[in-house]
Structures are given as structure tokens and as C-alpha cells.
Enzyme design. Structure first.
Site, PDB file in Angstrom:
ATOM      1  N   GLU A  19       0.881  -1.166   0.000  1.00  0.00           N
ATOM      2  CA  GLU A  19       0.000   0.000   0.000  1.00  0.00           C
ATOM      3  C   GLU A  19       0.917   1.213   0.000  1.00  0.00           C
ATOM      4  O   GLU A  19       1.699   1.404   0.921  1.00  0.00           O
ATOM      5  CB  GLU A  19      -0.915  -0.032   1.228  1.00  0.00           C
ATOM      6  N   CYS A  74      -2.683   8.273   4.106  1.00  0.00           N
ATOM      7  CA  CYS A  74      -2.623   8.077   2.657  1.00  0.00           C
ATOM      8  C   CYS A  74      -3.980   8.319   2.023  1.00  0.00           C
ATOM      9  O   CYS A  74      -4.075   8.554   0.812  1.00  0.00           O
ATOM     10  CB  CYS A  74      -2.096   6.688   2.319  1.00  0.00           C
TER      11      CYS A  74
END
Length: 515
Positions: free
Chosen positions: A286, A320
Site C-alpha cells: 500500500e 494516505c
């Protein structure tokens, strides 16, 4: 009987009782600051002279703890330990492995405020964000335990006369987990226990910014009954041991969360077959985002402003999934901007160890300087509407910052800042709103604020992100409700907290028996 999964509730800090209990937890943790923490290999605690020093981002003079740094030889020892543990751990019934996660969840739940208080100090998290982080860690433990019970049943296959076929999953072997600092309990927990409950030993290298709370997870799993060698704690300098962990011939998988730059390097290095390696390495990655909230011309504008502000400035934008791009229909652009600025003016900034503020400091000096540089870039690319001030005299504080009239291809509209900075731009129509939303290399999260069903359905298929939200902000995915992972350069779309996640750490096997 295992009850169905239920999301761990958040704490209401407007309740005076909850406030007092959390203040007591902060006081308790404050009394434990400054301790030394070891490497852990095969259950053995190893102290080294070389340390990682964790500092409170809100008070740069306050040491949270000193954590021994692992060297190359410790990594080799950890792999030896993991390989030995794998011989037995892989054959432990799934029910027994899941029970350890359920016991760990119960331990953390009983001490929830204590773990959240460590996050306040170790990661600089405000109370609500810390509480959510701890709750998410509990959710990962509960959810992955239940998922393993389902996966252990295998999948049905067809049989022919005098033949029986079975399809089941088996663990892969030792792997490496490299989590980030921003969800210093939740993601550390989820990325470590998922492969563990699947039957794989793990070498955990926590972020050098938040190693203390990661060690607390090691203690919890040990207390819950995890056998020695199944989780080996190897904190260290990424420059010293990071590549070695990825490159090691015994590494079966790498579970990574971090920057695009580091993630692509991990994928590249993992693709190389090393001497003595007899398997292909899997990478779960990720790698960040540049996330957009788009606002249609018939949207609820109060909802839009609230979604933008909370998604942009929650935990100082250090997610994020944070909104760093607000793309607004020209007809409502000025009104949404005005409402967003008004909400932002109400944001409180300070050291969360001293009070329940909305925003704390950013994580360290390096990030502070990076965000300052982007603010200066933003002043050249758009008009500074609010914020822009920084102060590192005591901690690393950046005020929530809004720029307007920024071109869609500007740097602050394209590059991940990872700080409390959001850029506004306008579009002529819904097609252009989507076009701008899709014009970055990332594809993690996004949100559409609109009351036009036709436009929402268009976005469902044409807004290219892994997690898309309608009429809410673009952060705060919940385990089991919104499995998390993105497209494009945001990673491998592995959907943490979802029904497919554990299969990344398992191998499917077919056994066919003829009678």
C-alpha cells in the site's frame, strides 16, 4: 461459538467520564516514558547499544522510549527462529491460531485508553484519532480471526465416480512485515497478525518513528499465547536492514505500507531470485495516495465543506487517504471554499498529550521541512487562503492550510504532501470534475458530494480509485465494512480488512484421491 464480527465502537470524549479516564491513561503512560525496549527473537529479549529514539512530535525534548536496533546478524537469527517455528505453527489448527487473536483483542480492549495514550505520545495522535487507531487494531484481530475460520473450511470441488477432490489453503512460510508510522498500532497489528493467523511466522520491522507502540503489540501477542519464534521483533534503520529483509532467500512475502518510492523498490528487489531461493516472493504493498473530493453543483454544501476539512486535516493530513485536492463545480466553488475556511478557523492545534486538540504536530523534523517546502510551492501555484504558518520551536506544528485557484497539473495537486495542506480547483461540469480527479498517478480513495444519482452512478465506474465514497469524506475506512486498498501507483489493491486479504499469505492446494 464465535459471534459475528462487530466493529469496535469509538469513545465519546464529550462524556466527562471518558475524558477523565483518558486523562488518567495519559498520566499512567507519562510515568512509563523513557524506558529501554529490546529486539525479540524466538522469545528472547536482546538489548543493543545502538538505539532508535522515539520522540514526542508535540514536544521534541520528550523521549518516549529507546528501542534496540537490529543488525544483519539479528535478521539471520530471526529467520532461523521463524523457520523452526514454522514447522509446528503451520500445523496448529486454525481455531487455535484464531483464538490467540481473539484473546489479544480482549487484552487490548480492556486497556484501550492505555494503548491510545501511547499513540498520543509515540505518534502525536489527538485523542479521537488515537482512539480510532486502537479500535481499528482490535477490529483487525477480531476480523482476521473470523476470516481464518472460514478459509480453513476450504472450497468445494466436484467429484467423479471413485474420486474425491479437496481444495484448501496452506501457509507459505516466514515473511516480513514493514508497517508505517501513521497508524502505529492499527496497521502494525493488521499487517502482522494477518499472515500469522494464516500460519506464517513474521519478522516485524516497525517504523523507526514509532517503535514503542509496536513493541506493545509484541507484548500483547505474547500474553495471548503466541508461541516463541512466530513473531520476531526486529526494529532498525531501513538503510541498514531494510533491503536485507526484502532480499533474504527465506523471505516468502513482504507486507509493506509506505511511500510509492519505497514500495516500488521493494517490488523490484523482491522480483530478483537470490541464491538458494526456491520460491517466488509475494508483495502486498500500500503506497499512498493523492486523494480528491469532488463537489457537484447540486450538492449539500455544508456536508461538502465538512467532508473536505475533516478529510484534509484529521491527524494533520498524515493519512494516505487524506483529502489534499478539492475539485469543485464552478457554480458552488466560492461558497464551498468560504464554508471550508470557516470550519478550518475553528480547528485547535496543540500537543494532544496536554489536551484534547483537533490537530497535533506532524511526525518529525523531516516531514515538517517537507511540508514547509510544499507550502512555499503552493504560494507560487495558487493563492494562500488560510494557514501556512509553521512552528518547530517545541514540536513540529503546521497550521491547517488551504490554497485556492490551483491548476489541476500543479505540483501541490499531483505530489503526495502527507501534511495538513489542501488545494482547491474548479471545473466547468461533472465530466471535468472526474477528469481532474483521475489525473494523478495515484488511485487510493476519493469522494463525490452530489445529489445527482446519474452523476453518482457515472462516478461509480469512472472515478478510478480503490475506495470511493458518496456524500461523506474520503478517510476513515472501517475493517470489514470498507476493505482498504487502491489502484494505479497506490499499491497492489490488496484490500486490508476485507474477505480476500488473508489469501495473500496462503497457497491454494488441491488433493485428488482415487478409490
Amino acid at each position: 461459538m464465535v459471534l459475528p464480527f462487530k466493529h469496535e465502537p469509538f469513545t465519546d470524549f464529550t462524556d466527562e467520564k471518558n475524558r477523565r479516564e483518558f486523562e488518567a491513561a495519559l498520566k499512567k503512560v507519562e510515568g512509563e516514558l523513557g524506558k529501554d525496549y529490546p529486539i525479540v527473537i524466538n522469545g528472547k529479549k536482546i538489548y543493543t547499544d545502538d538505539k532508535l529514539i522515539s520522540i514526542n512530535p508535540g514536544n521534541s525534548e520528550q523521549v518516549i522510549g529507546s528501542v534496540s536496533k537490529a543488525a544483519i546478524e539479528h535478521v539471520d537469527q530471526a529467520f532461523e527462529s521463524a523457520l523452526e517455528a514454522f514447522k509446528t505453527w503451520r500445523k496448529i489448527p486454525a481455531e487455535a491460531r484464531a483464538d490467540i487473536l481473539f484473546r489479544a483483542a480482549a487484552i487490548v480492549r480492556r486497556r484501550k485508553h492505555e494503548f491510545s495514550a501511547w499513540l498520543v505520545y509515540d505518534a502525536g495522535k489527538p485523542w479521537g484519532q488515537a482512539d480510532g487507531d486502537t479500535a481499528e487494531g482490535i477490529d483487525f484481530l477480531e476480523y482476521y480471526g473470523r476470516q481464518m475460520l472460514e478459509i480453513a473450511k476450504g472450497k468445494p470441488l466436484n467429484d467423479r465416480e471413485n474420486e474425491h477432490n479437496s481444495y484448501y489453503y496452506q501457509p507459505m512460510g516466514p515473511g516480513v512485515t514493514i508497517p508505517p508510522w501513521n497508524f502505529a498500532f492499527a496497521i502494525v497489528c493488521g499487517t502482522a497478525v494477518a499472515p500469522i493467523v494464516a500460519g506464517n511466522p513474521v519478522l516485524l520491522k516497525p517504523s523507526e518513528n514509532t517503535p514503542v507502540i509496536a513493541y506493545k503489540l509484541v507484548e500483547v501477542l505474547e500474553e495471548a499465547g503466541l508461541p516463541k519464534g512466530v513473531l520476531n521483533f526486529v526494529p532498525g534503520d531501513p538503510a541498514e536492514i531494510g533491503n536485507y529483509l526484502v532480499d533474504h532467500k527465506e523471505t516468502r512475502f513482504i507486507n509493506f505500507t509506505g511511500s510509492r518510492q519505497t514500495g516500488t523498490r521493494v517490488i523490484e528487489r523482491a522480483s530478483i531470485v537470490r541464491e538458494g531461493q526456491r520460491h517466488l516472493k509475494r508483495v502486498v504493498a500500500e503506497m499512498g495516495g493523492k486523494d480528491t473530493i469532488i463537489v457537484d453543483n447540486d450538492a449539500d454544501l455544508d456536508l461538502a465543506a465538512d467532508a473536505i476539512v475533516n478529510s484534509a486535516f484529521g491527524f494533520s493530513g498524515q493519512k494516505c487517504s487524506a483529502c489534499s485536492r478539492a475539485v469543485i463545480h464552478k457554480d458552488v466553488y466560492d461558497e464551498v471554499l468560504e464554508k471550508a475556511v470557516a470550519l478550518t478557523k475553528e480547528i485547535t492545534v496543540g500537543n494532544p498529550a496536554e489536551g484534547n486538540v483537533y490537530m497535533g504536530a506532524v511526525v518529525n523534523k523531516k516531514q515538517f521541512e517537507k511540508i514547509k517546502d510544499y507550502i512555499e510551492i503552493g504560494k507560487k501555484e495558487g493563492e494562500l487562503v488560510y494557514g501556512g504558518e509553521t512552528d518547530d520551536s517545541k514540536g513540529y506544528f503546521v497550521q491547517p492550510t488551504i490554497f485556492k485557484d490551483v491548476a489541476p497539473d500543479a505540483r501541490i495537486m499531483q505530489e503526495e504532501i502527507f501534511g495538513p495542506v489542501v488545494a482547491f480547483t474548479k471545473a466547468e461540469n461533472f465530466d471535468e470534475l472526474l477528469e481532474i480527479a483521475n489525473n494523478t498517478e495515484y488511485g487510493l480513495t476519493g469522494a463525490v458530494i452530489s445529489n445527482n444519482r446519474e452523476h453518482l452512478e457515472q462516478a461509480r465506474y469512472d472515478f478510478h480509485v480503490g475506495n470511493l465514497y458518496f456524500n461523506r469524506g474520503c478517510t476513515a475506512a472501517i475493517v470489514g465494512y470498507q476493505p482498504f486498498g487502491g489502484f494505479k501507483m497506490s499499491g497492489t489493491d490488496s484490500k486490508a480488512g476485507g474477505p480476500d486479504y488473508l489469501q495473500h499469505f496462503l497457497e491454494a492446494k488441491v488433493v485428488s484421491e482415487t478409490y
